[in-house]
Design an enzyme around this catalytic site. Structure first.
Site, PDB file in Angstrom:
ATOM      1  N   LYS A  54     -43.173 -71.678 -17.202  1.00 38.21           N
ATOM      2  CA  LYS A  54     -44.342 -71.743 -16.324  1.00 38.21           C
ATOM      3  C   LYS A  54     -45.111 -70.419 -16.365  1.00 38.21           C
ATOM      4  O   LYS A  54     -46.334 -70.401 -16.487  1.00 38.21           O
ATOM      5  CB  LYS A  54     -43.912 -72.046 -14.877  1.00 38.21           C
ATOM      6  CG  LYS A  54     -43.538 -73.511 -14.676  1.00 38.21           C
ATOM      7  CD  LYS A  54     -42.809 -73.758 -13.354  1.00 38.21           C
ATOM      8  CE  LYS A  54     -42.340 -75.212 -13.312  1.00 38.21           C
ATOM      9  NZ  LYS A  54     -41.431 -75.513 -12.202  1.00 38.21           N
ATOM     10  N   GLN A  98     -39.238 -72.992  -6.837  1.00 38.22           N
ATOM     11  CA  GLN A  98     -38.469 -73.780  -7.796  1.00 38.22           C
ATOM     12  C   GLN A  98     -37.288 -74.465  -7.102  1.00 38.22           C
ATOM     13  O   GLN A  98     -36.475 -73.813  -6.445  1.00 38.22           O
ATOM     14  CB  GLN A  98     -37.973 -72.864  -8.932  1.00 38.22           C
ATOM     15  CG  GLN A  98     -37.282 -73.594 -10.058  1.00 38.22           C
ATOM     16  CD  GLN A  98     -38.197 -74.523 -10.838  1.00 38.22           C
ATOM     17  OE1 GLN A  98     -39.325 -74.176 -11.195  1.00 38.22           O
ATOM     18  NE2 GLN A  98     -37.724 -75.736 -11.091  1.00 38.22           N
ATOM     19  N   ASP A 121     -47.319 -77.914  -6.016  1.00 37.91           N
ATOM     20  CA  ASP A 121     -46.356 -78.966  -6.352  1.00 37.91           C
ATOM     21  C   ASP A 121     -46.673 -80.254  -5.578  1.00 37.91           C
ATOM     22  O   ASP A 121     -46.135 -81.316  -5.903  1.00 37.91           O
ATOM     23  CB  ASP A 121     -44.932 -78.517  -5.973  1.00 37.91           C
ATOM     24  CG  ASP A 121     -44.090 -78.223  -7.205  1.00 37.91           C
ATOM     25  OD1 ASP A 121     -44.483 -78.636  -8.314  1.00 37.91           O
ATOM     26  OD2 ASP A 121     -43.024 -77.586  -7.045  1.00 37.91           O
TER      27      ASP A 121
END
Ligand code: NDP
Length: 296
Positions: A54, A98, A121
């Site tokens: 990422k 994460q 997200d």
């Protein structure tokens, strides 16, 4: 019939190039640099690989990447304090924590601490609610990537029968909401669904998000259907570790009109959509028009 292969790797490269173009323009015309903060707690090897990837792709499209690597035993209070700082930081437009988090940390509490406008997200309860009620939201990256590929392949999706196998909060449910938003007739199937084969055979669009290697055989696919295989399963075959999806690719490709391979289908789209969401968040934060074709 041999299915058209929907090349997610190539499509993701195209999305990243579009994002990079927008980012360059934002810099030149407004002096703005979209920034993505990724928070990793602990040393989960798979998470470390994702976070590295990422960060690399964020920099490649010209955005600022802020990585925060915390010890496995970081307290909830310290993690929440970091999120508060990132929420308040004007250089940070997107925040991603994460998952999975170590078990002593409450994921829901942590995710819901992120400013919804920076929740790239799309997991914050406000974004879930906004998506569910058809309002502008941050959309979870994997289903957004699937939607982009479907729109690219079909143009308009209105009126199509869509079956989503899997009802997780991360993939299945938001995928179904997005398809509904594009006026598909949507069925969500799960582990208690009766006669799953019969349900799948109704689908013009079949999305598999289960996590069971090759559980959907070719004869569950309607001839000419578009198959989106979200599953990523590591199995041993002929003495080698290989990745396979939730769909029997060889069997389904003989019947389907189009299909995503695993690997190289949905997978690469997820990070591309994370970058697209970060760009969108930056545009919204600055009252600028959203990038066309990169949002739901
Ligand atoms: P979850 O385990 O959270 O959800 C799986 C879903 O599948 C559940 O709703 C479950 O039903 C359903 N299910 C399980 N067994 C069956 C069955 N026999 N028949 C019908 N439905 C079944 O998984 P995720 O949604 O997080 O992920 C799904 C897959 O997608 C995984 O392989 C994952 O690795 C992959 N993935 C890929 C991503 C990418 O970037 N390409 C990103 C995220 C996930 P029930 O609710 O009834 O238990």
């Amino acid at each position: 019939m041999t299915a058209t292969i929907i090349d997610g790797k190539a499509f993701a490269a195209k999305v990243r190039a579009e994002v990079a173009e927008h980012v360059a323009r934002l810099k030149e015309e407004r002096g703005l640099v979209p920034g993505l903060a990724v928070v990793l707690v602990g040393e989960n090897p798979a998470s470390q690989v994702y976070v590295k990837s990422k960060g690399k792709q964020t920099v490649e499209v010209g955005m600022a990447s802020f990585e925060h690597k915390l010890d496995r035993d970081t307290s909830e209070a310290d993690l929440l304090a970091l999120i508060d700082r990132l929420n308040a930081d004007p250089a940070v437009h997107g925040i991603l924590v994460q998952l999975p988090l170590p078990s002593h940390l409450n994921s829901e509490l942590v995710i819901n601490r992120i400013d919804p406008a920076k929740d790239v997200d799309g997991f914050h309860i406000s974004n879930v609610g906004l998506l569910g009620t058809g309002q502008k939201s941050m959309v979870p990256c994997t289903p957004l990537g699937c939607l982009m590929m479907l729109r690219d392949h079909h143009g308009k999706l209105a009126g199509m029968e869509a079956v989503v196998v899997g009802r997780s909060n991360i993939v299945g449910k938001p995928m179904a909401q997005l398809l509904l938003g594009d006026s598909c007739t949507v069925t969500i199937a799960h582990s208690r669904t009766k006669d799953l084969g019969e349900v799948c055979r109704r689908a013009d669009i079949l999305v598999a998000a289960v996590g069971r290697p090759e559980m959907i055989p070719g004869d569950w696919v309607k001839p000419g259907a578009t198959v989106i295989d979200v599953g990523i399963n590591r199995i041993e075959r002929d003495g080698k570790q290989v990745l396979v999806g939730d769909v029997d690719y060889a069997g389904a490709a003989k019947v389907a009109g189009a299909i995503t391979p695993v690997p190289g289908g949905v997978g690469p789209m997820t990070i591309a959509c994370l970058l697209a969401n970060t760009l969108t968040a930056c545009c919204r934060a600055n009252g600028l028009p959203e990038p066309e074709g990169l949002t739901a």
